[in-house]
Design a protein around this motif. Structure first.
Motif, PDB file in Angstrom:
ATOM      1  N   CYS A 296      19.088  -6.360  44.470  1.00 41.17           N
ATOM      2  CA  CYS A 296      18.872  -7.483  45.401  1.00 41.17           C
ATOM      3  C   CYS A 296      17.609  -7.362  46.246  1.00 41.17           C
ATOM      4  CB  CYS A 296      20.057  -7.604  46.361  1.00 41.17           C
ATOM      5  SG  CYS A 296      21.617  -7.954  45.547  1.00 41.17           S
TER       6      CYS A 296
ATOM      7  N   ARG B  13      14.589  -9.065  45.228  1.00 39.37           N
ATOM      8  CA  ARG B  13      15.037  -9.518  43.899  1.00 39.37           C
ATOM      9  C   ARG B  13      14.850  -8.458  42.819  1.00 39.37           C
ATOM     10  NH1 ARG B  13      12.102 -14.307  45.548  1.00 39.37           N
ATOM     11  NH2 ARG B  13      13.531 -15.746  46.574  1.00 39.37           N
TER      12      ARG B  13
ATOM     13  N   MET C  98      33.993  -7.357  43.440  1.00 42.27           N
ATOM     14  CA  MET C  98      33.897  -8.802  43.242  1.00 42.27           C
ATOM     15  C   MET C  98      32.479  -9.327  43.432  1.00 42.27           C
ATOM     16  SD  MET C  98      36.544 -10.438  42.295  1.00 42.27           S
ATOM     17  CE  MET C  98      37.995  -9.620  41.645  1.00 42.27           C
TER      18      MET C  98
ATOM     19  N   GLY D  26      28.563  -8.339  42.895  1.00 44.99           N
ATOM     20  CA  GLY D  26      27.698  -7.338  42.288  1.00 44.99           C
ATOM     21  C   GLY D  26      26.719  -7.917  41.290  1.00 44.99           C
TER      22      GLY D  26
ATOM     23  N   PHE E 274      31.948 -16.363  49.038  1.00 39.29           N
ATOM     24  CA  PHE E 274      32.841 -15.408  48.356  1.00 39.29           C
ATOM     25  C   PHE E 274      34.280 -15.557  48.862  1.00 39.29           C
ATOM     26  CE2 PHE E 274      28.765 -12.793  48.295  1.00 39.29           C
ATOM     27  CZ  PHE E 274      28.414 -13.219  47.019  1.00 39.29           C
TER      28      PHE E 274
ATOM     29  N   LEU F 146      37.309 -16.328  46.263  1.00 40.20           N
ATOM     30  CA  LEU F 146      38.426 -15.399  46.112  1.00 40.20           C
ATOM     31  C   LEU F 146      39.718 -16.020  46.609  1.00 40.20           C
ATOM     32  CD1 LEU F 146      36.376 -12.259  46.831  1.00 40.20           C
ATOM     33  CD2 LEU F 146      37.938 -12.475  44.901  1.00 40.20           C
TER      34      LEU F 146
ATOM     35  N   ASP G   1      37.783 -17.566  38.751  1.00 37.48           N
ATOM     36  CA  ASP G   1      37.450 -16.535  37.765  1.00 37.48           C
ATOM     37  C   ASP G   1      36.017 -16.712  37.264  1.00 37.48           C
ATOM     38  OD1 ASP G   1      37.413 -18.485  35.783  1.00 37.48           O
ATOM     39  OD2 ASP G   1      39.426 -18.011  35.058  1.00 37.48           O
ATOM     40  N   ARG G   2      35.684 -15.989  36.192  1.00 41.81           N
ATOM     41  CA  ARG G   2      34.298 -15.968  35.727  1.00 41.81           C
ATOM     42  C   ARG G   2      33.841 -17.286  35.121  1.00 41.81           C
ATOM     43  NH1 ARG G   2      34.280  -9.914  32.968  1.00 41.81           N
ATOM     44  NH2 ARG G   2      33.454  -8.868  34.808  1.00 41.81           N
ATOM     45  N   ARG G   3      34.762 -18.207  34.879  1.00 43.06           N
ATOM     46  CA  ARG G   3      34.386 -19.500  34.297  1.00 43.06           C
ATOM     47  C   ARG G   3      34.129 -20.555  35.354  1.00 43.06           C
ATOM     48  NH1 ARG G   3      39.451 -19.530  30.239  1.00 43.06           N
ATOM     49  NH2 ARG G   3      40.384 -19.414  32.314  1.00 43.06           N
TER      50      ARG G   3
ATOM     51  N   PHE H 224      22.415 -17.442  44.743  1.00 41.29           N
ATOM     52  CA  PHE H 224      22.598 -15.999  44.925  1.00 41.29           C
ATOM     53  C   PHE H 224      24.086 -15.646  44.857  1.00 41.29           C
ATOM     54  CE2 PHE H 224      22.226 -12.132  47.877  1.00 41.29           C
ATOM     55  CZ  PHE H 224      21.929 -11.285  46.826  1.00 41.29           C
TER      56      PHE H 224
ATOM     57  N   ALA I 279      25.002 -15.595  41.296  1.00 39.22           N
ATOM     58  CA  ALA I 279      24.461 -14.400  40.640  1.00 39.22           C
ATOM     59  C   ALA I 279      25.362 -13.190  40.885  1.00 39.22           C
ATOM     60  CB  ALA I 279      23.053 -14.112  41.162  1.00 39.22           C
ATOM     61  N   CYS I 280      25.966 -13.117  42.065  1.00 42.12           N
ATOM     62  CA  CYS I 280      26.720 -11.923  42.485  1.00 42.12           C
ATOM     63  C   CYS I 280      28.220 -12.021  42.221  1.00 42.12           C
ATOM     64  CB  CYS I 280      26.525 -11.681  43.975  1.00 42.12           C
ATOM     65  SG  CYS I 280      24.831 -11.326  44.443  1.00 42.12           S
ATOM     66  N   TYR I 281      28.790 -13.217  42.255  1.00 42.31           N
ATOM     67  CA  TYR I 281      30.248 -13.302  42.154  1.00 42.31           C
ATOM     68  C   TYR I 281      30.698 -12.832  40.785  1.00 42.31           C
ATOM     69  CZ  TYR I 281      35.025 -14.954  42.585  1.00 42.31           C
ATOM     70  OH  TYR I 281      36.395 -15.000  42.639  1.00 42.31           O
ATOM     71  N   MET I 282      31.502 -11.790  40.774  1.00 42.76           N
ATOM     72  CA  MET I 282      31.929 -11.175  39.513  1.00 42.76           C
ATOM     73  C   MET I 282      30.731 -10.850  38.616  1.00 42.76           C
ATOM     74  SD  MET I 282      35.476 -13.088  38.583  1.00 42.76           S
ATOM     75  CE  MET I 282      36.874 -12.932  39.715  1.00 42.76           C
ATOM     76  N   ARG I 283      29.617 -10.523  39.253  1.00 38.74           N
ATOM     77  CA  ARG I 283      28.353 -10.178  38.569  1.00 38.74           C
ATOM     78  C   ARG I 283      27.779 -11.350  37.769  1.00 38.74           C
ATOM     79  NH1 ARG I 283      31.459  -5.421  37.273  1.00 38.74           N
ATOM     80  NH2 ARG I 283      31.053  -3.803  38.820  1.00 38.74           N
ATOM     81  N   GLY I 284      28.136 -12.570  38.166  1.00 29.82           N
ATOM     82  CA  GLY I 284      27.478 -13.717  37.564  1.00 29.82           C
ATOM     83  C   GLY I 284      28.401 -14.796  37.028  1.00 29.82           C
TER      84      GLY I 284
ATOM     85  N   GLY J  71      17.982 -10.956  47.304  1.00 27.59           N
ATOM     86  CA  GLY J  71      18.221 -12.039  46.376  1.00 27.59           C
ATOM     87  C   GLY J  71      18.216 -11.598  44.924  1.00 27.59           C
ATOM     88  N   ALA J  72      18.084 -12.578  44.038  1.00 28.75           N
ATOM     89  CA  ALA J  72      18.118 -12.305  42.600  1.00 28.75           C
ATOM     90  C   ALA J  72      17.315 -13.368  41.863  1.00 28.75           C
ATOM     91  CB  ALA J  72      19.565 -12.329  42.101  1.00 28.75           C
ATOM     92  N   PHE J  73      16.807 -13.007  40.689  1.00 30.85           N
ATOM     93  CA  PHE J  73      16.333 -14.013  39.752  1.00 30.85           C
ATOM     94  C   PHE J  73      17.547 -14.430  38.931  1.00 30.85           C
ATOM     95  CE2 PHE J  73      12.377 -11.715  40.604  1.00 30.85           C
ATOM     96  CZ  PHE J  73      11.506 -12.764  40.828  1.00 30.85           C
TER      97      PHE J  73
END
Lengths: 379, 379
Positions: free
Chosen positions: A135, A138, A171, A173, B103, B107, B112-114, B131, B134-139, B173-175
């Motif tokens: 993170c 980025r 949860m 990551g 989050f 939760l 879930d992941r879908r 962001f 990107a992070c929730y359940m690793r994406g 953050g994340a790409f």
């Protein structure tokens, strides 16, 4: 699966040449170095050297007095400066608030995109440092320096990083690969016995669900491993990393195959969450969880009862619990499992054994799950 | 760059067929839909439909009463249920604490992941929702539904997601690419004039630093754009997305080329941070920042003074500030710029014009930077 030759049970005093296991992920590929004395050797750290930037060693308050100064010393020729940040120790601290301490330190140091993070500790430190590296701006490079057996064989390899949320484990990551993993077997000498056993749970996992020959080897060497026999450890860590490398290389983002590595984890996560993070170690939950998953597999007719008993026996010999906590009712497991990230649209998915050294991911009737938990709960 | 034909300045009442601009990023490719009335049309949302899962619309308290119910209604045929979460409005709330509200909601819903997240709002909502996805359940998948001009032409496209830290903007953050971007031009009718001008700053950016023909078109249509002429907006949004698509497709993770899109941002971020997030809008900082960057380019002999004045004139006509705040001293800019993520090892990097519609990234002598800021600071 290739047949494995047995390794003699004797502790080696002389330094061992490092073994290298490669994780093949295209431009995200990286080596795992396995050996004794790697941490203190500056040559280990040369690949990430950047004399124009800062290195940050993230560790915890337990590991810091043991190894942080040694690592910082070995890193110092390679960077402008080396900083150390010790987080509070334990799964209960693996949250967004403590993650933010890493960002505070990085920004306080005006760390730029070339900064390298070193995760010196167990799975909690590795997960948090890896997620912080994913993170920060980025994405900055990071290196795993696992100091527990569990982290060496499992959590430091494969790029799964995360923190916990009050309503669920891991949860929040990212999938983010390290540049290098360094498994120094010498640091396991200071690992408490309880942590050693917790690590053995993940080691047994590879044998039970993926490599039956390795399971046989473990049955012969479990006592040597608990006694920190270095040659036995070298073989076990290498074999686990080889298996994990193959699985992760085929399924980086856990679209399917990689889920097999969660054998024992659906039950285990429920125990960990139900008892409050930190009461049971992750490996303890996985150990007991494997006993439950094996029993559920037998109950559904997927494997013989004898194989389930064989798993239970080895888990017990590793010094791990084989019964769930008396205070956790079967119905509570189901509630906790439904919110676990393996749940898809409300259906709970289990990694179940389909043979000796083979597993698959599927759902199971709730009545069977409840029966198995009830039968395997401490009186 | 192809020559652009002028678009007649008249507001169209009839619905327009959506234009599609494709972002080409291999298996992370996605379409940008541009048109009027897309938000309320269930057909727009069919591509992400999953009748076994939940949709979460993340918005802010300003946009929620205007469009959240309409979007939720249009999404409802496609999901088990649709939830809406309104975050507090404004850049000052773009932090980890507010991210955690997303989050908490996910939760709490046992998402879930879908689960699909929809970012309904401006750049802040888009950055935070992206962001979180990107992070929730690793994406998990997410869709951008930008409701400001700035978000439609810039922040919703390209996959840069982040939250702020007290010591720096967008530091965490994340790409992470959306699955779809939906630019409904009709929603710009309710955009306050100040926000409209802020969006025009990013529009001008593309012309000044990348596409000189587009800059000429903007000089002829700036009044039509401020008046929300729908045909003019359709052309401007499409042209900006085309340019951004090309740049992002060539440099997804900002290794080089993509940095050009930060024209005006090094100065702009310093103004935003120095005044406290929210005092100046991001686009206002960028507008004034482009005037400073153009002046610095001229000062270093990279472009004519006349071109710098041309930029200043267009920025002023867009309703944006062309002078820095009187309370912010030039030395303070330098401090703030050094911690900005574009700094590498302490050297501040600027996107500077090297010709009309051309730019590069380089350092500049501090004395020249200070002089330019001082000359362009309000009395």
């Amino acid at each position: 699966m290739t047949t494995l030759t047995d390794t003699p049970d004797r502790r080696q005093a002389a330094p061992m040449a490092p073994t290298v296991v490669q994780i093949a992920l295209g431009d995200r590929s990286y080596p795992i170095l396995i050996g004794a004395g790697l941490l203190a050797d500056p040559a280990t750290w040369a690949p990430q050297a950047n004399r124009k930037s800062v290195a940050l060693v993230v560790t915890n308050t337990t590991v810091e007095p043991l190894y942080a100064a040694t690592l910082a010393q070995a890193l110092s020729p390679h960077f402008t400066r080396v900083r150390t940040l010790a987080l509070p120790d334990g799964e209960v601290h693996k949250d967004l608030a403590n993650l933010n301490l890493i960002f505070d330190e990085l920004l306080g140091q005006e760390a730029d995109r070339r900064t390298v993070l070193y995760a010196l500790g167990g799975g909690v430190v590795g997960d948090m440092t890896g997620f912080a590296a994913a993170c920060y701006m980025r994405g900055v490079p990071f290196v795993q320096v696992p100091t527990t057996l569990l982290a060496q064989v499992d959590s430091s390899v494969g790029g799964k990083t995360a923190v916990n949320h009050p309503l669920g484990k891991n949860m929040i990551g990212a999938f983010y690969q390290p540049r290098q993993v360094v498994c120094d077997l010498a640091v396991l000498d200071t690992l408490p016995d309880r942590e050693m056993s917790a690590g053995l749970a993940e080691v047994i996992k590879y044998g039970a669900s993926i490599d039956i020959d390795f399971l046989g080897w473990l049955e012969r060497h479990i006592d040597a491993l608990r006694a920190r026999d270095r040659a036995a450890l070298a073989h076990a860590v290498k074999r686990c990393c080889e298996i994990k490398a193959r699985v992760v290389g085929a399924d980086e983002k856990e679209a399917g195959l990689r889920e097999i590595l969660n054998f024992g984890h659906t039950f285990g996560h429920a125990i960990e969450a139900g008892m409050g993070y930190g009461a049971w170690l992750h490996g303890e939950g996985v150990g007991c969880g494997m006993v439950m998953a094996a029993a559920l597999s037998a109950r559904l007719g997927l494997v013989d009862e004898a194989f389930a008993r064989r798993i239970e026996s080895l888990v017990a010999r590793a010094g791990l619990p084989v019964r769930g906590p008396a205070s956790l009712a079967p119905g509570r497991y189901l509630e906790l499992m439904r919110v676990d990230k393996k749940a898809q649209g409300g259906d709970i998915r289990f990694v179940l054994l389909t043979g000796e050294g083979h597993a698959t991911v599927r759902t199971a009737p709730e009545a069977a799950v409840v029966d198995v938990i009830a039968a395997l709960t401490a009186a």
